[in-house]
Design an enzyme around this catalytic site. Sequence first.
Site, PDB file in Angstrom:
ATOM      1  N   ASN A   1      66.759  99.588 101.833  1.00 42.40           N
ATOM      2  CA  ASN A   1      65.495  99.396 102.558  1.00 42.40           C
ATOM      3  C   ASN A   1      65.265 100.465 103.630  1.00 42.40           C
ATOM      4  OD1 ASN A   1      67.324  98.518 104.444  1.00 42.40           O
ATOM      5  ND2 ASN A   1      66.682  96.379 104.445  1.00 42.40           N
TER       6      ASN A   1
ATOM      7  N   HIS B   1      62.164  90.191 112.540  1.00 44.33           N
ATOM      8  CA  HIS B   1      62.935  91.218 111.816  1.00 44.33           C
ATOM      9  C   HIS B   1      62.479  91.285 110.348  1.00 44.33           C
ATOM     10  CE1 HIS B   1      67.248  92.992 111.203  1.00 44.33           C
ATOM     11  NE2 HIS B   1      66.333  93.698 110.605  1.00 44.33           N
TER      12      HIS B   1
ATOM     13  N   GLN C   1      69.360  86.184 116.291  1.00 44.54           N
ATOM     14  CA  GLN C   1      68.343  85.974 115.259  1.00 44.54           C
ATOM     15  C   GLN C   1      68.625  84.704 114.493  1.00 44.54           C
ATOM     16  OE1 GLN C   1      66.728  90.489 114.478  1.00 44.54           O
ATOM     17  NE2 GLN C   1      67.877  89.526 112.878  1.00 44.54           N
TER      18      GLN C   1
ATOM     19  N   ARG D   1      68.784  97.884 116.150  1.00 48.17           N
ATOM     20  CA  ARG D   1      69.369  96.608 116.547  1.00 48.17           C
ATOM     21  C   ARG D   1      68.987  96.307 117.990  1.00 48.17           C
ATOM     22  NH1 ARG D   1      69.527  95.673 111.993  1.00 48.17           N
ATOM     23  NH2 ARG D   1      71.275  95.145 110.656  1.00 48.17           N
TER      24      ARG D   1
HETATM   25  P1  NAP Z   1      72.623 105.733 108.042  1.00 46.24           P
HETATM   26  O1  NAP Z   1      72.025 106.532 106.958  1.00 46.24           O
HETATM   27  O2  NAP Z   1      74.083 105.419 107.978  1.00 46.24           O
HETATM   28  O3  NAP Z   1      72.298 106.470 109.409  1.00 46.24           O
HETATM   29  C1  NAP Z   1      72.882 106.127 110.597  1.00 46.24           C
HETATM   30  C2  NAP Z   1      72.945 107.377 111.443  1.00 46.24           C
HETATM   31  O4  NAP Z   1      73.387 106.997 112.738  1.00 46.24           O
HETATM   32  C3  NAP Z   1      73.873 108.433 110.948  1.00 46.24           C
HETATM   33  O5  NAP Z   1      73.127 109.582 110.699  1.00 46.24           O
HETATM   34  C4  NAP Z   1      74.867 108.670 112.087  1.00 46.24           C
HETATM   35  O6  NAP Z   1      75.066 110.062 112.184  1.00 46.24           O
HETATM   36  C5  NAP Z   1      74.093 108.091 113.271  1.00 46.24           C
HETATM   37  N1  NAP Z   1      74.926 107.590 114.364  1.00 46.24           N
HETATM   38  C6  NAP Z   1      76.015 106.807 114.286  1.00 46.24           C
HETATM   39  N2  NAP Z   1      76.478 106.537 115.514  1.00 46.24           N
HETATM   40  C7  NAP Z   1      75.637 107.147 116.384  1.00 46.24           C
HETATM   41  C8  NAP Z   1      75.591 107.250 117.799  1.00 46.24           C
HETATM   42  N3  NAP Z   1      76.525 106.670 118.566  1.00 46.24           N
HETATM   43  N4  NAP Z   1      74.591 107.966 118.362  1.00 46.24           N
HETATM   44  C9  NAP Z   1      73.659 108.568 117.587  1.00 46.24           C
HETATM   45  N5  NAP Z   1      73.665 108.518 116.243  1.00 46.24           N
HETATM   46  C10 NAP Z   1      74.653 107.804 115.655  1.00 46.24           C
HETATM   47  O7  NAP Z   1      71.902 104.321 108.181  1.00 46.24           O
HETATM   48  P2  NAP Z   1      70.355 103.975 108.008  1.00 46.24           P
HETATM   49  O8  NAP Z   1      70.103 103.459 106.638  1.00 46.24           O
HETATM   50  O9  NAP Z   1      69.552 105.096 108.519  1.00 46.24           O
HETATM   51  O10 NAP Z   1      70.292 102.709 108.994  1.00 46.24           O
HETATM   52  C11 NAP Z   1      70.490 102.881 110.381  1.00 46.24           C
HETATM   53  C12 NAP Z   1      70.525 101.529 111.090  1.00 46.24           C
HETATM   54  O11 NAP Z   1      69.247 100.910 110.998  1.00 46.24           O
HETATM   55  C13 NAP Z   1      71.478 100.497 110.441  1.00 46.24           C
HETATM   56  O12 NAP Z   1      72.790 100.638 110.948  1.00 46.24           O
HETATM   57  C14 NAP Z   1      70.859  99.176 110.841  1.00 46.24           C
HETATM   58  O13 NAP Z   1      71.396  98.719 112.061  1.00 46.24           O
HETATM   59  C15 NAP Z   1      69.388  99.505 111.032  1.00 46.24           C
HETATM   60  N6  NAP Z   1      68.570  98.928 109.938  1.00 46.24           N
HETATM   61  C16 NAP Z   1      67.570  98.058 110.290  1.00 46.24           C
HETATM   62  C17 NAP Z   1      66.803  97.489 109.291  1.00 46.24           C
HETATM   63  C18 NAP Z   1      65.671  96.557 109.621  1.00 46.24           C
HETATM   64  O14 NAP Z   1      65.213  95.815 108.744  1.00 46.24           O
HETATM   65  N7  NAP Z   1      65.161  96.555 110.838  1.00 46.24           N
HETATM   66  C19 NAP Z   1      67.046  97.780 107.946  1.00 46.24           C
HETATM   67  C20 NAP Z   1      68.035  98.709 107.643  1.00 46.24           C
HETATM   68  C21 NAP Z   1      68.807  99.267 108.644  1.00 46.24           C
HETATM   69  P3  NAP Z   1      76.308 110.662 112.979  1.00 46.24           P
HETATM   70  O15 NAP Z   1      77.529 109.999 112.410  1.00 46.24           O
HETATM   71  O16 NAP Z   1      76.219 112.107 112.745  1.00 46.24           O
HETATM   72  O17 NAP Z   1      76.076 110.289 114.400  1.00 46.24           O
END
Ligand code: NAP
Length: 376
Positions: A150, A336, A317, A288
């Site tokens: 998603n 959410h 939640q 989050r």
């Molecule tokens: P992703 O592809 O794993 O991307 C997460 C990114 O966060 C990575 O590029 C990572 O890069 C970076 N990161 C990790 N720790 C960090 C920090 N301390 N400071 C800055 N950047 C950091 O995951 P995604 O699919 O984009 O999802 C991201 C987040 O969105 C999920 O973990 C989830 O909590 C949230 N989400 C929400 C929904 C919703 O329905 N609202 C749905 C899906 C996901 P680096 O390791 O280079 O820092």
Amino acid sequence: MLSKVLCVLYPDPVTGYPPEYARDDLPELPETYPDSDQTLPSPSKQWFEPGSLLGSVSGELGLREFLESQGHELVVTSDKEGKDSEFEKHLPDADVVISQPFWPAYLPEERIRKAKNLKLVLTAGIGSDHVDTDAAANAGITVAEITYSNSVSVAEHAVMQILDLVRNFVPSHQYAVNGGWNIADCVKRSYDLEGMDVGIIAAGRIGLALARRLKPFGVHLSYFKRHRLSEELEQELGLTYYESTEELVRNVDVVSIHSPLTDETRHLFDEELMNSMRRGSYIVNTARAEIMVRDDLIKVLESGQIAGYAGDVWYPQPAPVDHPWRRMPNEAMTPHISGATLSAQTRIADGVVECLEDFFRDERLRDEYIMAEPES
Ligand code: NAP
């Protein structure tokens, strides 16, 4: 081996499970996700009608026929809190627990200790911070999620929430619904996004999808993540890199947060950080809720330092009726839902079946799905 699968899902619509839908089908997507060689979930068979409401209790994530045709047991409930809940009642002999970040079955260490048979915890979506992943791995449990399922859905929602704030959409819509024609009331807080500086915290799958979608708006894009993107990608998207969140937020008008919730990001956005931003900045957070300090956010909205906050994520939640974010000024909150579109639900449910098929065959799940696993 026959398994008991315990699935926690959000309740059905208050109007009842839909007998029909707004659209007849979903668009066909390429076999791989954008900018990636990762294929979409590929179960051996699709067990449900694509585009149907799978994430609520009656939708059963489309799992009933798949599981029962093989003799497995499926328990579906939305009753997840407290020791008398259906969830706690079934936890001790469940082999698999499935829940969604939208309605998370919280699995702290004390619940994991009660789950003597548990071998697999699946997040039907992305983000497994509702699970104590270290405790799970130590207890021999694999934790997995449906990576990328998603991400684009959330990026689209973030574009919408940025525009909602900058254009002052929510109050303007309310005037229309209430019979008003209050042009001045609507536009006194309305701007163009064009020309603004937009900063993306964590340019991962969602953050990059957002950058691609925002580029045509004529904004100046910047980002922070721990590992810098390639120069090629930075150039293609016109992305400026900042070396920390602190540096990024000082230099933009809009911040969109897309990092996971970790020890490093929990409560990162406190009063001090938000007061260091340009006056009148906007914050969108589909990542989050606990990345924010709850009451500090209310203070900076009330003072006008932050011009608007749009979030799609809450803690806990479901959010209680009296959660203060329901009443703070200049917000464009949603429950959410950003990653829960009917389009996403189809990919999520396919991904869950794919994981369960691997699990029942005693095969390792896809690398990209695994968040924690026992040491071998
Ligand atoms: P992703 O592809 O794993 O991307 C997460 C990114 O966060 C990575 O590029 C990572 O890069 C970076 N990161 C990790 N720790 C960090 C920090 N301390 N400071 C800055 N950047 C950091 O995951 P995604 O699919 O984009 O999802 C991201 C987040 O969105 C999920 O973990 C989830 O909590 C949230 N989400 C929400 C929904 C919703 O329905 N609202 C749905 C899906 C996901 P680096 O390791 O280079 O820092």
